[in-house]
Design a protein around this motif. Structure first.
Motif, mmCIF file in Angstrom:
data_model
loop_
_atom_site.group_PDB
_atom_site.id
_atom_site.type_symbol
_atom_site.label_atom_id
_atom_site.label_comp_id
_atom_site.label_asym_id
_atom_site.label_seq_id
_atom_site.Cartn_x
_atom_site.Cartn_y
_atom_site.Cartn_z
ATOM 1 N N VAL A 168 -24.260 2.906 -28.052
ATOM 2 C CA VAL A 168 -23.782 3.829 -27.166
ATOM 3 C C VAL A 168 -22.308 4.209 -27.542
ATOM 4 C CG1 VAL A 168 -22.758 3.995 -24.898
ATOM 5 C CG2 VAL A 168 -25.034 3.125 -25.206
ATOM 6 N N ALA A 169 -21.475 3.192 -27.921
ATOM 7 C CA ALA A 169 -20.085 3.411 -28.472
ATOM 8 C C ALA A 169 -20.028 4.472 -29.703
ATOM 9 C CB ALA A 169 -19.350 2.388 -28.877
ATOM 10 N N LEU A 170 -21.059 3.946 -30.485
ATOM 11 C CA LEU A 170 -21.096 4.738 -32.057
ATOM 12 C C LEU A 170 -21.670 6.182 -31.664
ATOM 13 C CD1 LEU A 170 -22.135 2.110 -34.499
ATOM 14 C CD2 LEU A 170 -19.976 3.205 -34.112
ATOM 15 N N VAL A 171 -22.645 6.282 -30.882
ATOM 16 C CA VAL A 171 -23.012 7.574 -30.816
ATOM 17 C C VAL A 171 -22.351 8.604 -30.115
ATOM 18 C CG1 VAL A 171 -24.713 7.447 -28.798
ATOM 19 C CG2 VAL A 171 -25.462 8.911 -30.649
ATOM 20 N N VAL A 172 -21.571 8.104 -29.057
ATOM 21 C CA VAL A 172 -20.758 9.031 -28.397
ATOM 22 C C VAL A 172 -19.502 9.601 -29.083
ATOM 23 C CG1 VAL A 172 -18.982 8.756 -26.455
ATOM 24 C CG2 VAL A 172 -21.192 7.877 -25.827
ATOM 25 N N ALA A 173 -19.143 8.517 -30.056
ATOM 26 C CA ALA A 173 -18.040 8.623 -30.804
ATOM 27 C C ALA A 173 -18.277 9.748 -31.990
ATOM 28 C CB ALA A 173 -17.446 7.527 -31.481
ATOM 29 N N GLU A 174 -19.391 9.581 -32.587
ATOM 30 C CA GLU A 174 -19.816 10.709 -33.442
ATOM 31 C C GLU A 174 -20.236 12.078 -33.034
ATOM 32 O OE1 GLU A 174 -23.780 10.457 -35.737
ATOM 33 O OE2 GLU A 174 -23.836 8.428 -34.759
ATOM 34 N N THR A 175 -20.788 12.147 -31.709
ATOM 35 C CA THR A 175 -21.103 13.434 -31.010
ATOM 36 C C THR A 175 -19.779 14.017 -30.720
ATOM 37 O OG1 THR A 175 -23.174 12.488 -30.109
ATOM 38 C CG2 THR A 175 -22.442 14.391 -29.130
ATOM 39 N N VAL A 176 -18.809 13.492 -30.365
ATOM 40 C CA VAL A 176 -17.441 13.885 -29.790
ATOM 41 C C VAL A 176 -16.934 14.648 -31.036
ATOM 42 C CG1 VAL A 176 -15.178 13.507 -29.040
ATOM 43 C CG2 VAL A 176 -17.353 12.628 -27.648
ATOM 44 N N LEU A 177 -16.960 13.757 -32.010
ATOM 45 C CA LEU A 177 -16.305 14.183 -33.228
ATOM 46 C C LEU A 177 -17.159 15.311 -34.081
ATOM 47 C CD1 LEU A 177 -14.879 10.695 -34.171
ATOM 48 C CD2 LEU A 177 -13.653 12.747 -33.928
ATOM 49 N N VAL A 178 -18.252 15.367 -33.903
ATOM 50 C CA VAL A 178 -19.131 16.550 -34.585
ATOM 51 C C VAL A 178 -18.722 17.697 -33.682
ATOM 52 C CG1 VAL A 178 -21.529 17.751 -34.628
ATOM 53 C CG2 VAL A 178 -21.147 15.241 -35.350
ATOM 54 N N LEU A 179 -18.529 17.721 -32.689
ATOM 55 C CA LEU A 179 -18.114 18.915 -31.727
ATOM 56 C C LEU A 179 -16.752 19.186 -31.943
ATOM 57 C CD1 LEU A 179 -19.501 17.924 -28.146
ATOM 58 C CD2 LEU A 179 -20.114 19.930 -29.655
ATOM 59 N N ALA A 180 -15.867 18.215 -32.312
ATOM 60 C CA ALA A 180 -14.553 18.515 -32.586
ATOM 61 C C ALA A 180 -14.209 19.191 -33.946
ATOM 62 C CB ALA A 180 -13.602 17.139 -32.398
ATOM 63 N N TYR A 181 -14.846 18.836 -35.185
ATOM 64 C CA TYR A 181 -14.978 19.346 -36.170
ATOM 65 C C TYR A 181 -15.427 20.802 -36.144
ATOM 66 C CZ TYR A 181 -13.802 15.274 -39.417
ATOM 67 O OH TYR A 181 -12.922 14.268 -39.758
ATOM 68 N N THR A 182 -16.912 20.757 -35.489
ATOM 69 C CA THR A 182 -17.303 22.219 -35.334
ATOM 70 C C THR A 182 -16.443 23.112 -34.505
ATOM 71 O OG1 THR A 182 -19.467 21.314 -35.368
ATOM 72 C CG2 THR A 182 -19.263 23.559 -34.342
ATOM 73 N N THR A 183 -15.820 22.712 -33.788
ATOM 74 C CA THR A 183 -14.734 23.558 -32.872
ATOM 75 C C THR A 183 -13.548 23.837 -33.713
ATOM 76 O OG1 THR A 183 -15.199 22.534 -30.910
ATOM 77 C CG2 THR A 183 -13.153 23.761 -31.099
#
Length: 501
Positions: A168-183
């Motif tokens: 849960v911790a890892l997948v939430v972190a990577e999803t948030v950061l994928v969105l941050a990089y994309t943004t």
């Protein structure tokens, strides 16, 4: 007196996984971890663009998500009637016959092991440069892979709640950061969306390349079907499993579609050339225009954590398949034992031992961890999942032809038939374009070896199913029946007898 082996296995007192452990969010995190959003957005997308030469990746993602949404209609309908951690294995056994079920089980074990093992290569290859840059220590890739191997071994051998928290911790972190990089890429001065990337004509104009692109897209979603693997450990499975499955497909699909569209748009006319030259760094370099050098360094670190999450998720899937087969006596029964807390420890340790052997072989032979382990392994695994999904879709149709079992016509026939037709076509495209997928000449190297290997493994499983029918009728009758199999019941009795001896 108990044997030495019995003492080692003494904590195993059940043939059932721990019940009521996982809710919809936890299962979504587990299957999203195996999908590995950061790995897909960085590694897979650049490979897809470079391999096919098409900018229609966003459309391909939508097409694949639609195919999977159609497939899981019948898949989840069958899961409501056959709650078994073996998933594909159990469904094919009930739909197409027990020998084919065993063949599918062996294929699933090969497939998920390929995915799990390839992640070790990917982690080692990408973590080594980061460690050297940050710490000044030049470590071989396999040293870092073995370090992660220890983490996965410990988490995988314990109850699912422990690994659940990590996933849960890892997948939430990577999803948030994928969105941050994309943004960040989208906010780069001069950025405009490329509408041509959403044109369906670009996807249909070149059939072979488009087929390859869709197959790579299927690989991007590999693991999405794993919700049913956790059905015995879920809370309120008739609700939890569908919610987790549909929510994950939609969430991951939207994330992939948006991120791929932004990357294609930001790369402009040179996106294909850059994808081939920069590889996984393309995503991070595009973000670096807005975020600076930290985007590249942080991206490598995030890629590593994404691969760790995928390692753990696929390890859990392999362990549960092995457990399901051991519980029913199809594999040695010791693999079907669990700890008091319901963890399939013996099955987990077997997978850990296999991973150790493969990593040792690659380290001694000096093989390339990125190409010969990660890329070839993930591509082979993607083909395996595609074939398993196709076989399961056919099994759904056959299963419900024997009785509706209260399911609507849409769930038991219309959706499965449509999904099967599309999946058969996509499977044909995959096999016909294996050379392109592996980056080799048609009929050479892995393009020749991989389909033969899958065929041999499947045939070996079918043959073993036939042998069981001849020499172990009790085991054969219980194939795909989980805790209701005769082997599971007798296995539990023997364990309890050992403990009281």
């Amino acid at each position: 007196m108990p044997t030495t082996f019995s003492r080692v296995a003494e904590p195993s007192v059940s043939e059932a996984l721990a019940k009521d452990q996982l809710g919809a969010f936890s299962i979504s995190a587990a299957i999203a971890s195996s999908v590995a959003p950061m790995t897909v957005c960085a590694l897979v997308f650049s490979a897809a663009l470079a391999t096919t030469g098409l900018v229609s990746l966003p459309i391909a993602i939508i097409v694949v998500a639609g195919i999977l949404m159609l497939f899981v209609v019948g898949y989840l309908a069958m899961a409501r009637h056959i709650p078994n951690a073996g998933a594909f294995y159990a469904y094919v056994a009930h739909g197409l016959g027990r020998p084919f079920g065993v063949g599918s089980a062996w294929t699933a074990l090969l497939t998920y092991n390929l995915f799990q093992l390839c992640c070790y290569g990917g982690f080692g290859a990408f973590a080594a440069p980061v460690v050297k840059q940050w710490l000044g220590v030049d470590l071989p890739w396999y040293v870092l892979a073995f370090a992660v191997w220890i983490i996965v071994a410990v988490l995988g051998a314990n109850e699912v709640r422990m690994s659940e928290k990590v996933l849960v911790a890892l997948v939430v972190a990577e999803t948030v950061l994928v969105l941050a990089y994309t943004t960040a890429i989208m906010l780069t001065p001069g950025f405009t969306f490329d509408v041509a990337a959403l044109s369906i004509s670009n996807l249909t104009g070149q059939a072979a390349a488009a087929g390859t692109l869709i197959v790579i897209g299927m690989t991007s979603f590999a693991g999405i079907e794993q919700s049913a693997v956790y059905i015995e450990e879920s809370k309120n499975p008739k609700r939890t499993i569908p919610v987790a499955t549909y929510a994950t497909i939609i969430t991951v699909g939207v994330l992939y579609w948006f991120s791929s569209w932004v990357q294609v748009s930001a790369g402009g006319p040179r996106i294909i050339e850059r994808a081939g030259a920069e590889g996984a760094d393309l995503f991070f370099n595009l973000a670096a225009a807005q975020l600076g050098r930290a985007a590249l360094d942080g991206g490598h670190m995030l890629l590593g954590t994404s691969l760790i999450a995928a390692l753990l998720a696929f390890h859990n899937a392999v362990a549960r398949y092995t457990f399901a087969l051991g519980r029913e006596g199809v594999l040695p029964r010791v693999f079907g034992w669990t700890t008091r807390k319901g963890a399939p420890r013996n099955a987990s340790l077997a997978q850990t031992a296999l991973a150790f052997g493969v990593l040792t072989l690659y380290a001694i032979a000096g093989w390339d961890p990125l190409v010969q382990l990660f890329y070839w392994g993930s591509t082979s695994g993607g083909l395996g999942v595609l074939l398993l999904i196709t076989a399961t879709s056919i099994a759904v149709i056959c299963y419900f032809q024997r009785g509706s079992r209260g399911e609507s016509l849409w769930h038991r026939l219309i959706a499965p038939v449509l999904a099967t037709a599309i999946l058969l076509f996509v499977s044909y495209l995959a096999i016909d374009n294996l050379g392109t997928l592996f980056g080799v000449d048609p009929g050479t190297g892995p393009a020749r070896i991989v389909p033969v290997a899958f065929l041999m493994v499947f045939a070996g499983g079918v043959l073993w199913g036939v042998i069981l029918r001849l020499i172990r009728r009790d085991v054969y009758r219980g194939i795909g029946r989980g805790t209701h199999s005769a082997a599971a019941t007798s296995g539990l009795s023997s364990i309890l007898a050992e403990r009281t001896a």
